[in-house]
Motif scaffolding. Structure first.
Motif, mmCIF file in Angstrom:
data_model
loop_
_atom_site.group_PDB
_atom_site.id
_atom_site.type_symbol
_atom_site.label_atom_id
_atom_site.label_comp_id
_atom_site.label_asym_id
_atom_site.label_seq_id
_atom_site.Cartn_x
_atom_site.Cartn_y
_atom_site.Cartn_z
ATOM 1 N N ALA A 1 16.161 8.771 3.164
ATOM 2 C CA ALA A 1 15.352 7.837 3.945
ATOM 3 C C ALA A 1 15.346 6.460 3.276
ATOM 4 C CB ALA A 1 13.925 8.368 4.046
ATOM 5 N N LEU A 2 15.238 5.421 4.098
ATOM 6 C CA LEU A 2 15.152 4.065 3.560
ATOM 7 C C LEU A 2 13.811 3.876 2.851
ATOM 8 C CD1 LEU A 2 16.487 2.180 6.706
ATOM 9 C CD2 LEU A 2 17.684 2.509 4.536
ATOM 10 N N ILE A 3 13.811 3.033 1.824
ATOM 11 C CA ILE A 3 12.573 2.723 1.121
ATOM 12 C C ILE A 3 12.027 1.420 1.688
ATOM 13 C CG2 ILE A 3 11.568 2.146 -1.122
ATOM 14 C CD1 ILE A 3 13.862 3.911 -2.326
ATOM 15 N N GLY A 4 10.797 1.448 2.194
ATOM 16 C CA GLY A 4 10.217 0.263 2.817
ATOM 17 C C GLY A 4 9.565 -0.654 1.802
ATOM 18 N N GLU A 5 9.042 -1.790 2.276
ATOM 19 C CA GLU A 5 8.466 -2.772 1.356
ATOM 20 C C GLU A 5 7.202 -2.258 0.669
ATOM 21 O OE1 GLU A 5 8.227 -6.743 3.016
ATOM 22 O OE2 GLU A 5 10.392 -6.817 3.320
ATOM 23 N N ASP A 6 6.614 -1.161 1.171
ATOM 24 C CA ASP A 6 5.489 -0.562 0.451
ATOM 25 C C ASP A 6 5.969 0.317 -0.708
ATOM 26 O OD1 ASP A 6 6.650 1.529 1.763
ATOM 27 O OD2 ASP A 6 4.840 2.191 2.823
ATOM 28 N N GLY B 1 8.029 6.422 -1.790
ATOM 29 C CA GLY B 1 9.198 7.270 -1.983
ATOM 30 C C GLY B 1 10.230 6.706 -2.956
ATOM 31 N N ALA B 2 9.967 5.516 -3.539
ATOM 32 C CA ALA B 2 10.954 4.921 -4.453
ATOM 33 C C ALA B 2 11.149 5.786 -5.696
ATOM 34 C CB ALA B 2 10.529 3.514 -4.849
ATOM 35 N N GLY B 3 10.157 6.640 -6.001
ATOM 36 C CA GLY B 3 10.246 7.497 -7.175
ATOM 37 C C GLY B 3 11.448 8.428 -7.151
ATOM 38 N N ARG B 4 11.973 8.705 -5.944
ATOM 39 C CA ARG B 4 13.117 9.606 -5.870
ATOM 40 C C ARG B 4 14.369 9.026 -6.525
ATOM 41 N NH1 ARG B 4 16.838 7.770 -1.950
ATOM 42 N NH2 ARG B 4 15.886 6.616 -0.238
ATOM 43 N N LEU B 5 14.404 7.695 -6.738
ATOM 44 C CA LEU B 5 15.577 7.076 -7.358
ATOM 45 C C LEU B 5 15.679 7.440 -8.832
ATOM 46 C CD1 LEU B 5 15.316 3.498 -5.784
ATOM 47 C CD2 LEU B 5 16.838 5.366 -5.091
ATOM 48 N N GLN C 1 8.195 -3.345 -17.331
ATOM 49 C CA GLN C 1 7.538 -2.041 -17.359
ATOM 50 C C GLN C 1 6.395 -1.912 -16.341
ATOM 51 O OE1 GLN C 1 7.129 0.166 -21.140
ATOM 52 N NE2 GLN C 1 4.939 0.025 -20.796
ATOM 53 N N PRO C 2 5.491 -2.905 -16.253
ATOM 54 C CA PRO C 2 4.435 -2.781 -15.229
ATOM 55 C C PRO C 2 5.010 -2.700 -13.817
ATOM 56 C CG PRO C 2 3.927 -4.577 -16.759
ATOM 57 C CD PRO C 2 5.296 -4.085 -17.104
ATOM 58 N N ALA C 3 6.081 -3.465 -13.557
ATOM 59 C CA ALA C 3 6.692 -3.418 -12.228
ATOM 60 C C ALA C 3 7.289 -2.035 -11.972
ATOM 61 C CB ALA C 3 7.759 -4.501 -12.098
ATOM 62 N N MET C 4 7.935 -1.453 -12.973
ATOM 63 C CA MET C 4 8.501 -0.105 -12.829
ATOM 64 C C MET C 4 7.408 0.911 -12.511
ATOM 65 S SD MET C 4 11.222 0.095 -15.944
ATOM 66 C CE MET C 4 12.952 -0.330 -15.705
ATOM 67 N N MET C 5 6.281 0.797 -13.225
ATOM 68 C CA MET C 5 5.183 1.735 -13.003
ATOM 69 C C MET C 5 4.690 1.643 -11.564
ATOM 70 S SD MET C 5 4.801 3.382 -15.809
ATOM 71 C CE MET C 5 3.277 4.248 -15.428
ATOM 72 N N ARG C 6 4.559 0.427 -11.062
ATOM 73 C CA ARG C 6 4.030 0.270 -9.707
ATOM 74 C C ARG C 6 5.031 0.722 -8.647
ATOM 75 N NH1 ARG C 6 0.712 -4.693 -8.792
ATOM 76 N NH2 ARG C 6 1.049 -4.092 -6.623
ATOM 77 N N SER D 1 16.063 -16.772 4.257
ATOM 78 C CA SER D 1 15.639 -16.189 5.535
ATOM 79 C C SER D 1 16.627 -15.112 5.981
ATOM 80 C CB SER D 1 15.443 -17.268 6.596
ATOM 81 O OG SER D 1 16.512 -18.159 6.574
ATOM 82 N N LYS D 2 17.919 -15.272 5.612
ATOM 83 C CA LYS D 2 18.894 -14.212 5.896
ATOM 84 C C LYS D 2 18.508 -12.930 5.171
ATOM 85 C CE LYS D 2 23.437 -16.324 6.319
ATOM 86 N NZ LYS D 2 24.710 -16.457 5.614
ATOM 87 N N LEU D 3 18.050 -13.075 3.934
ATOM 88 C CA LEU D 3 17.718 -11.887 3.158
ATOM 89 C C LEU D 3 16.505 -11.170 3.745
ATOM 90 C CD1 LEU D 3 18.316 -10.278 0.452
ATOM 91 C CD2 LEU D 3 16.080 -11.140 -0.104
ATOM 92 N N ALA D 4 15.500 -11.948 4.152
ATOM 93 C CA ALA D 4 14.300 -11.333 4.729
ATOM 94 C C ALA D 4 14.699 -10.456 5.910
ATOM 95 C CB ALA D 4 13.313 -12.412 5.141
ATOM 96 N N ALA D 5 15.733 -10.881 6.644
ATOM 97 C CA ALA D 5 16.192 -10.092 7.783
ATOM 98 C C ALA D 5 16.879 -8.800 7.333
ATOM 99 C CB ALA D 5 17.140 -10.925 8.639
ATOM 100 N N ALA D 6 17.544 -8.837 6.149
ATOM 101 C CA ALA D 6 18.271 -7.655 5.686
ATOM 102 C C ALA D 6 17.356 -6.633 5.009
ATOM 103 C CB ALA D 6 19.377 -8.075 4.719
ATOM 104 N N SER D 7 16.182 -7.092 4.561
ATOM 105 C CA SER D 7 15.291 -6.191 3.835
ATOM 106 C C SER D 7 14.594 -5.216 4.790
ATOM 107 C CB SER D 7 14.241 -7.016 3.093
ATOM 108 O OG SER D 7 13.223 -6.173 2.591
ATOM 109 N N VAL D 8 14.330 -4.031 4.271
ATOM 110 C CA VAL D 8 13.673 -3.013 5.087
ATOM 111 C C VAL D 8 12.163 -3.192 5.043
ATOM 112 C CG1 VAL D 8 13.299 -0.550 5.338
ATOM 113 C CG2 VAL D 8 15.519 -1.409 4.612
ATOM 114 N N ARG D 9 11.545 -3.285 6.222
ATOM 115 C CA ARG D 9 10.076 -3.440 6.271
ATOM 116 C C ARG D 9 9.398 -2.095 5.999
ATOM 117 N NH1 ARG D 9 9.370 -8.714 6.067
ATOM 118 N NH2 ARG D 9 11.257 -9.566 6.908
ATOM 119 N N GLY D 10 8.164 -2.157 5.518
ATOM 120 C CA GLY D 10 7.440 -0.917 5.236
ATOM 121 C C GLY D 10 6.872 -0.272 6.489
#
Lengths: 319, 326
Positions: B185-190, B193-197, B218-223, B317-326
């Motif tokens: 499954a895709l990982i959204g901006e929230d 499920g990112a822990g599966r990586l 490290q704090p970013a990884m934890m979150r 703005s191109k990137l915002a379009a490519a990113s997966v929303r939550g």
């Protein structure tokens, strides 16, 4: 010859403080000591780095050139030291453990080759050692071989054949140099290079440091072959990708090993290319590894797979 | 840090023996041993292990060796070029590299793949005939180079600041999660499920980013993942990172600007924009207010700034379009 480190430190301080007396203060040495150290460094290099004038000191152009490398030396070494100190204070256990971990496969790839060849190299690693954690280094061939020899790498893909006891070197392929020039604003150069002289007035994109050390043996010969003389305008770069951006922007021309742009295959190129048919420009690509290291990893199997993947690779960045 | 000791350490690593290294350096063995001890004390770690069958490097020693070697070699090459210039006279290229009239532009290593083109366009607009020297380095190093007039102008992330330098903020860069097209499954901006990586290696940059690991990474990884990854690939370069993720060999997060150059084609991996509260990096254009330069640095800075602004806005703005929303 070894660069005199004390002199180097003094030189950086003088460049930063723009004054011998202030530099002496910041290093806690006397002014005559500092001056003597500077002179010693200048003598060992055979050039004047600092000019002493009425309004203080200023760097000569050789001094400015040498400065950026010197600043870099100290900063990068200080950063490596800072990481080790953090490790000693157990502040950064896991990532530092990873960076300093002996169990990982350490692979070096010549800087000209990696944009094109990283993909097949990673593919080969995935096939032979799917679960290995890696350290990837992209540097000049000479540096990679030095690192290999002092056990800082397990294997490397490079341009230099260096017969040494204990070192195995396997020739993978040969590549030829390719002339590259912008599509816009430049005429099309004929295959026989008959009108190549047109490029002469445009800036040539020159790679600094390691490739420049081969200037006499390679680059100058190419200039004489193409133009009968050496160009007068240059852009200096330290990176293949920046050179490609300059080409694409129509800001200059250059030549490079053909595989440096293999990752752009499959798309319309934003510049023109033409092989240079000179036999002195053929450069073999090698994989080298230390025999004594092969017990840690199935190095021979890995090298063989890398060789086959590189030969089968038909270009394309992520293909 | 005492560089004489660093040099002694390289000699010992190469010779695999203190006595042979002492010979090679023309110093007495006790002198060499004292220098090595001083270096080890300074770093707080053992670099060498002395055993009955000679000397070998510790894990930390190997790490430090690769940097020491690299930097000394680059310095030796630079010295060799200067010496060549003296012996061969004033011919083209070596003269060109050492020429102080050249416009010297530095670009942070994370930024040059996406930003080199607009930078070149800005330069051509303000100084069409300039011959240039482009360097890509880490941001702090670029600031140090501007500070001692080793560069005219640079584009970098904010961090190290020095008096007398002019810095104009260009943009506030965010981070983006990069992971393979793995069929899951895709990982959204929230980031649910990112822990599966975490069963794959995280691609980690050596050096500067690692120095700020505890405060920033490290704090970013934890979150994002709920834990610090246990497996890592170590790299020193953005391009290698992109290849690793594209091949499904690992995952990472990167500053957004470092992948903007890929957006014209279908991306070879998946991307999800991360919350700017987690990580953000102001990006700026920096030059010295007082430097003596033959170039119109103020005009150049204006032109480069304008080009970068418009191209960053368009790319982002191109990137915002490519990113997966939550």
């Amino acid at each position: 010859m070894v660069v005199d480190m004390e002199g180097l430190h003094s030189f950086i301080a003088v460049a930063r403080e723009k004054s011998i007396s202030k530099a002496a203060q910041s290093l806690h040495v006397t002014q005559p000591t500092l001056s003597a150290r500077l002179r010693k460094l200048e003598d060992s290099l055979g050039v004047t780095l600092v000019e002493r004038g009425w309004e203080g000191v200023r760097l000569t152009k050789q001094g400015r050139f040498f400065l950026s490398d010197s600043v870099q030396l100290f900063q990068e070494l200080e950063e490596a030291a800072a990481l080790l100190r953090k490790r000693a204070s157990r502040e950064l256990d896991r990532p530092i453990e990873a960076v300093t971990n002996d169990g990982r496969l350490r692979i070096g790839v010549e800087a000209f080759l990696y944009p094109a060849y990283m993909n097949p190299i990673i593919q080969a690693i995935q096939e032979v050692l799917p679960d290995v954690d890696c350290n990837f280094v992209s540097k000049s061939s000479n540096l990679l071989l030095n690192m290999l020899e002092s056990d800082g790498l397990d294997l490397c893909v490079n341009y230099v054949f260096q017969p040494k006891p204990g070192l195995t070197t396997i020739r993978i392929m040969e590549e030829t140099a390719v002339l590259m020039y912008p599509s816009r604003g430049y005429p099309e150069i004929r295959d026989d290079l008959g009108n190549v002289g047109w490029l002469f007035d445009k800036p040539f994109i020159l790679f600094e440091n390691s490739p420049l050390l081969l200037y006499r043996d390679v680059t100058e010969k190419v200039f004489l072959y193409l133009f009968g003389k050496v160009p007068e305008r240059f852009h200096i770069v330290d990176n293949v990708s920046v050179a490609i951006d300059i080409l694409s922007a129509g800001f200059g021309y250059t030549f490079m090993p053909g595989s440096s742009i293999a990752h752009l295959a499959g798309k319309p190129l934003p510049f023109r290319r033409l092989p240079i048919p000179a036999s002195f420009l053929i450069s073999p690509v090698y994989v080298s590894y230390l025999e004594s290291r092969s017990a840690r990893f199935p190095t021979e199997a890995l090298v063989d797979r890398i060789r086959r993947r590189l030969l089968a690779h038909d270009g394309g960045r992520f293909g | 840090m005492d560089t004489e000791s660093v040099h002694s350490f390289i000699a010992v690593a190469r010779e695999r023996s203190i006595s042979r290294a002492a010979q090679a350096l023309h110093v007495a063995q006790p002198t060499l041993s004292a220098r090595l001890r001083k270096l080890e004390d300074d770093l707080g770690v053992k670099l060498l292990a002395r055993s009955w069958d000679g000397i070998r490097l510790t894990t930390e020693g190997r790490y430090f060796l690769s940097y020491s070697l690299q930097l000394f070699q680059e310095l030796e090459e630079s010295a060799a070029l200067l010496r060549q210039r003296e012996t061969h006279g004033r011919d083209g290229p070596i003269e060109a590299v050492t020429n102080a009239r050249r416009l010297r532009v530095g670009v942070e290593s994370f930024l040059y793949p996406a930003l080199m083109r607009p930078i070149i366009e800005g330069i051509r607009e303000a100084a069409p005939d300039a011959e240039c020297r482009f360097v890509d380095k880490t941001s702090d190093l670029l600031v140090n180079l501007i500070d001692c007039e080793g560069l005219d102008l640079c584009v970098r992330y904010a961090g190290l600041e020095k008096p007398g330098l002019v810095s104009r903020e260009l943009f506030e860069d965010r981070f983006v999660l990069l992971y393979p097209k793995d069929g899951e499954a895709l990982i959204g901006e929230d980031m649910a499920g990112a822990g599966r990586l975490l069963d794959q290696p995280f691609v980690l940059f050596d050096k500067t980013p690692l120095l700020r690991f505890r405060e920033v990474t490290q704090p970013a990884m934890m979150r994002v993942f709920g834990a610090v990854p246990e497996r890592f690939h170590i790299v020193s370069d953005v391009e290698v990172t992109l290849d690793i993720v594209a091949r499904g060999f690992g995952f990472t997060f990167l500053p957004v600007v470092s992948i903007l150059q890929l957006l014209d084609d279908p991306l070879p991996f998946r991307v999800t924009l991360m919350d700017p509260e987690l990580l953000r990096l102001p990006l700026c254009l920096t030059y010295s207010a007082s430097a003596r330069s033959p170039h119109p640095i103020g005009d150049l800075a204006d032109a480069v700034y304008a080009r970068l602004r418009s191209s960053l806005d368009a790319l982002y703005s191109k990137l915002a379009a490519a990113s997966v929303r939550g």
